[in-house]
Design a protein around this motif. Sequence first.
Motif, mmCIF file in Angstrom:
data_model
loop_
_atom_site.group_PDB
_atom_site.id
_atom_site.type_symbol
_atom_site.label_atom_id
_atom_site.label_comp_id
_atom_site.label_asym_id
_atom_site.label_seq_id
_atom_site.Cartn_x
_atom_site.Cartn_y
_atom_site.Cartn_z
ATOM 1 N N SER A 63 0.895 -1.132 0.186
ATOM 2 C CA SER A 63 0.085 0.075 0.066
ATOM 3 C C SER A 63 0.975 0.927 0.128
ATOM 4 N N PHE A 64 0.512 2.103 -1.199
ATOM 5 C CA PHE A 64 1.519 3.275 -1.140
ATOM 6 C C PHE A 64 0.738 4.473 -0.770
ATOM 7 N N ARG A 65 1.289 5.395 -0.310
ATOM 8 C CA ARG A 65 0.579 6.651 0.141
ATOM 9 C C ARG A 65 1.351 7.998 -0.677
ATOM 10 N N PHE A 66 0.516 8.845 -0.989
ATOM 11 C CA PHE A 66 0.976 9.959 -1.999
ATOM 12 C C PHE A 66 0.587 11.533 -1.525
ATOM 13 N N ALA A 67 1.534 12.307 -1.655
ATOM 14 C CA ALA A 67 1.292 13.722 -1.381
ATOM 15 C C ALA A 67 -0.008 14.472 -1.849
ATOM 16 N N SER A 68 -0.327 13.909 -3.118
ATOM 17 C CA SER A 68 -1.302 14.149 -3.755
ATOM 18 C C SER A 68 -2.112 13.484 -4.641
ATOM 19 N N ALA A 69 -3.385 13.507 -5.047
ATOM 20 C CA ALA A 69 -4.053 12.871 -6.061
ATOM 21 C C ALA A 69 -3.379 12.713 -7.418
ATOM 22 N N ALA A 70 -2.803 13.931 -7.863
ATOM 23 C CA ALA A 70 -1.973 13.847 -9.109
ATOM 24 C C ALA A 70 -0.835 12.728 -8.952
ATOM 25 N N ASN A 71 -0.042 12.817 -7.906
ATOM 26 C CA ASN A 71 0.904 11.822 -7.727
ATOM 27 C C ASN A 71 0.329 10.304 -7.667
ATOM 28 N N ARG A 72 -0.629 10.231 -6.886
ATOM 29 C CA ARG A 72 -1.309 8.799 -6.852
ATOM 30 C C ARG A 72 -1.621 8.425 -8.341
ATOM 31 N N ASP A 73 -2.302 9.162 -9.195
ATOM 32 C CA ASP A 73 -2.640 8.998 -10.319
ATOM 33 C C ASP A 73 -1.707 8.533 -11.442
ATOM 34 N N ALA A 74 -0.486 9.568 -11.163
ATOM 35 C CA ALA A 74 0.704 9.011 -12.250
ATOM 36 C C ALA A 74 1.068 7.800 -11.722
ATOM 37 N N PHE A 75 1.408 7.459 -10.406
ATOM 38 C CA PHE A 75 1.619 5.933 -9.974
ATOM 39 C C PHE A 75 0.768 4.929 -10.560
ATOM 40 N N ILE A 76 -0.359 4.910 -10.535
ATOM 41 C CA ILE A 76 -1.391 4.120 -10.755
ATOM 42 C C ILE A 76 -1.376 3.820 -12.510
ATOM 43 N N ALA A 77 -0.712 4.930 -13.195
ATOM 44 C CA ALA A 77 -0.564 4.898 -14.434
ATOM 45 C C ALA A 77 0.425 4.132 -14.823
ATOM 46 N N ASP A 78 1.789 4.073 -13.924
ATOM 47 C CA ASP A 78 2.920 3.632 -14.433
ATOM 48 C C ASP A 78 3.755 3.219 -13.232
ATOM 49 N N PRO A 79 3.204 2.318 -12.363
ATOM 50 C CA PRO A 79 3.820 1.625 -11.257
ATOM 51 C C PRO A 79 5.200 1.421 -11.404
ATOM 52 N N ALA A 80 5.548 0.795 -12.514
ATOM 53 C CA ALA A 80 6.905 0.258 -12.626
ATOM 54 C C ALA A 80 7.982 1.513 -12.502
ATOM 55 N N ARG A 81 7.559 2.721 -13.192
ATOM 56 C CA ARG A 81 8.351 3.713 -13.347
ATOM 57 C C ARG A 81 8.743 4.171 -12.010
ATOM 58 N N TYR A 82 7.828 4.293 -10.865
ATOM 59 C CA TYR A 82 7.945 4.858 -9.731
ATOM 60 C C TYR A 82 8.430 3.834 -8.624
ATOM 61 N N THR A 83 8.015 2.619 -8.521
ATOM 62 C CA THR A 83 8.221 2.106 -7.250
ATOM 63 C C THR A 83 9.996 1.657 -7.282
ATOM 64 N N PRO A 84 9.981 1.792 -5.910
ATOM 65 C CA PRO A 84 11.466 1.529 -5.737
ATOM 66 C C PRO A 84 12.196 0.052 -6.201
ATOM 67 N N GLN A 85 13.294 0.281 -6.340
ATOM 68 C CA GLN A 85 13.772 -1.131 -6.572
ATOM 69 C C GLN A 85 14.109 -2.051 -5.539
ATOM 70 N N PHE A 86 14.098 -3.290 -5.694
ATOM 71 C CA PHE A 86 14.508 -4.434 -4.983
ATOM 72 C C PHE A 86 13.280 -4.379 -3.815
ATOM 73 N N GLY A 87 12.115 -4.253 -4.282
ATOM 74 C CA GLY A 87 10.976 -4.491 -3.291
ATOM 75 C C GLY A 87 11.044 -3.384 -2.360
ATOM 76 N N GLY A 88 11.455 -2.217 -2.725
ATOM 77 C CA GLY A 88 11.624 -1.343 -1.568
ATOM 78 C C GLY A 88 12.651 -1.459 -0.623
ATOM 79 N N HIS A 89 13.477 -2.686 -0.681
ATOM 80 C CA HIS A 89 14.325 -2.906 0.397
ATOM 81 C C HIS A 89 15.630 -1.972 0.279
#
Length: 145
Positions: A63-89
């Motif tokens: 579950s990810f949190r965002f500072a704005s609806a725009a950031n959330r929507d950008a993430f939903i549109a392209d999660p692979a672009r924004y998710t940290p590498q190594f599963g966030g580890h």
Amino acid sequence: MHRPLVFAIALALSVPAPLLAVPAWPGTEAEAPAIGGWDPVSYFTGTPAPGDTAFTATIGTASFRFASAANRDAFIADPARYTPQFGGHCAWAASQGRLATPDPRLWKIVDAKLYLNCSDEAEKKWLADVPGNIAKGNAFWATQQ
């Protein structure tokens, strides 16, 4: 102590650490948000920000949190672009063949990918050979899938 509990503890202690490691997002096992609640999209603006519970998205078990609806929507549109590498580890830990929960304030974007580290010391070691540590982290992460 009850015998089943003693047996379970003994069994857990006898299993090698790599077999106990699960490539889940740090924090998700306790219903905590990924990246400690920080907005993954905000790192790409150069100003990481804590997320708001009003703006969330779930990818797999994270579950990810965002500072704005725009950031959330950008993430939903392209999660692979924004998710940290190594599963966030932690990127340094991954380069050393293990998993560690990151400090969301220690980060670097390399080749349009977000990497987090778990401590100032880990980050210093990781920065000493970024390409080599990314390659080692990628090799380790491939075994965790």
